[in-house]
Design a protein around this motif. Structure first.
Motif, short mmCIF file in Angstrom:
data_model
loop_
_atom_site.label_atom_id
_atom_site.label_comp_id
_atom_site.label_asym_id
_atom_site.label_seq_id
_atom_site.Cartn_x
_atom_site.Cartn_y
_atom_site.Cartn_z
N ALA A 185 0.82 -1.22 0.00
CA ALA A 185 0.00 0.00 0.00
C ALA A 185 0.85 1.27 0.00
CB ALA A 185 -0.99 -0.01 1.15
N PRO A 186 1.79 1.45 0.95
CA PRO A 186 2.58 2.68 0.90
C PRO A 186 3.51 2.72 -0.32
CG PRO A 186 3.37 1.26 2.66
CD PRO A 186 2.10 0.65 2.14
N MET A 224 -7.89 -2.38 -7.42
CA MET A 224 -8.07 -1.34 -8.44
C MET A 224 -8.81 -0.14 -7.89
SD MET A 224 -6.32 -2.29 -10.96
CE MET A 224 -6.77 -0.97 -12.07
N ILE A 225 -9.76 -0.35 -7.00
CA ILE A 225 -10.45 0.77 -6.34
C ILE A 225 -9.42 1.59 -5.57
CG2 ILE A 225 -12.11 1.38 -4.53
CD1 ILE A 225 -13.80 0.28 -6.56
N PHE A 226 -8.56 0.90 -4.81
CA PHE A 226 -7.50 1.59 -4.06
C PHE A 226 -6.61 2.38 -5.02
CE2 PHE A 226 -3.07 1.65 -2.64
CZ PHE A 226 -3.18 2.23 -1.39
N ARG A 227 -6.15 1.74 -6.08
CA ARG A 227 -5.23 2.38 -7.02
C ARG A 227 -5.84 3.60 -7.69
NH1 ARG A 227 -4.01 -3.48 -8.96
NH2 ARG A 227 -2.29 -4.00 -7.56
N ILE A 228 -7.06 3.48 -8.15
CA ILE A 228 -7.72 4.60 -8.83
C ILE A 228 -7.95 5.75 -7.86
CG2 ILE A 228 -9.87 5.32 -9.95
CD1 ILE A 228 -9.83 2.49 -11.30
N GLY A 279 -3.08 7.16 0.69
CA GLY A 279 -3.18 5.74 1.01
C GLY A 279 -4.34 5.41 1.94
N PRO A 280 -4.46 6.11 3.07
CA PRO A 280 -5.59 5.84 3.96
C PRO A 280 -6.96 6.10 3.30
CG PRO A 280 -3.88 6.94 5.18
CD PRO A 280 -3.45 6.95 3.74
N VAL A 281 -7.06 7.15 2.51
CA VAL A 281 -8.33 7.41 1.83
C VAL A 281 -8.61 6.30 0.80
CG1 VAL A 281 -9.57 8.99 0.29
CG2 VAL A 281 -8.27 9.90 2.22
N GLY A 282 -7.57 5.90 0.07
CA GLY A 282 -7.72 4.79 -0.88
C GLY A 282 -8.16 3.52 -0.18
N SER A 283 -7.57 3.24 0.97
CA SER A 283 -7.95 2.05 1.75
C SER A 283 -9.40 2.15 2.23
CB SER A 283 -7.03 1.88 2.96
OG SER A 283 -5.73 1.56 2.56
N ALA A 284 -9.79 3.33 2.69
CA ALA A 284 -11.16 3.51 3.18
C ALA A 284 -12.17 3.30 2.05
CB ALA A 284 -11.32 4.91 3.79
N LEU A 318 -13.85 -0.87 8.04
CA LEU A 318 -13.03 0.34 8.17
C LEU A 318 -12.25 0.34 9.47
CD1 LEU A 318 -15.36 3.17 6.82
CD2 LEU A 318 -13.18 2.43 5.87
N LEU A 319 -12.89 -0.04 10.56
CA LEU A 319 -12.20 -0.08 11.85
C LEU A 319 -11.04 -1.08 11.83
CD1 LEU A 319 -15.21 0.17 14.34
CD2 LEU A 319 -13.52 1.94 13.76
N ALA A 320 -11.26 -2.21 11.19
CA ALA A 320 -10.19 -3.22 11.10
C ALA A 320 -9.02 -2.71 10.27
CB ALA A 320 -10.74 -4.51 10.51
N ALA A 321 -9.30 -1.83 9.33
CA ALA A 321 -8.24 -1.30 8.45
C ALA A 321 -7.48 -0.14 9.06
CB ALA A 321 -8.86 -0.87 7.12
N MET A 322 -7.95 0.41 10.16
CA MET A 322 -7.32 1.60 10.75
C MET A 322 -5.83 1.43 11.05
SD MET A 322 -9.43 3.96 10.61
CE MET A 322 -9.91 5.24 11.70
#
Length: 165
Positions: free
Chosen positions: A39-40, A80-84, A104-109, A127-131
């Protein structure tokens, strides 16, 4: 202007970096809270090499994951959602360090919200699990961007030296 061979080589190496770092995950305390190292790196690649190389390398990485059986179509869709999302943020808001930290965090969310829609589960727990991973991504994106920028700069010096010979 970069040659076609240089472009293909660079994209291939970036795709390999994304694929390899995607296999490494830092475990979290709870299931679903692990952090994927790609991700980073993906944020840094987009910031340094631009959206075209970034999205092409990402698609090649996803194709490799499908061929190797390490990813499913759902994994690829979420990636792809993250990447876009990351690409749009960097294209629209620039490459300042606050933007790089937040992309990155916005893409992950956004990717987690899409996953919640796909599987029909509540997106808030996802979302909480991804924090924790979002925090790691924010913290690692800027140093990785600086590192890749130095690598890209050195590549130009090395190529100029080779051409002079």
């Amino acid at each position: 202007m970069q040659s076609r061979v240089g472009w293909i080589t660079e994209v291939g190496l970036l795709a390999a970096f994304i694929t390899i770092t995607g296999t490494f995950k830092l475990p979290g305390l709870l299931p679903g809270t692990e952090f994927q190292l790609s991700a980073p790196l993906a944020v840094a690649i987009c910031a340094v090499f631009g959206f075209g190389k970034y999205i092409t390398a990402g698609m090649l990485s996803s194709a490799a994951g499908l061929v190797l059986g390490t990813q499913s179509l759902v994994n690829v869709f979420i990636a792809m959602i993250f990447r876009i999302t990351v690409g749009l943020i960097l294209m629209l808001l620039g490459r300042s360090w606050p933007v790089i930290l937040l992309a990155g965090p916005v893409g992950s969310a956004v990717a987690r919200l899409a996953l919640g829609g796909i599987i029909g589960k509540a997106a808030i727990p996802l979302l909480l699990a991804a924090m924790p991973g979002m925090l790691y991504t924010a913290l690692a994106s800027w140093p990785l961007t600086a590192l890749l920028a130095r690598v890209k700069q050195q590549k130009g010096k090395v190529l100029g030296h080779v051409i002079q010979r």
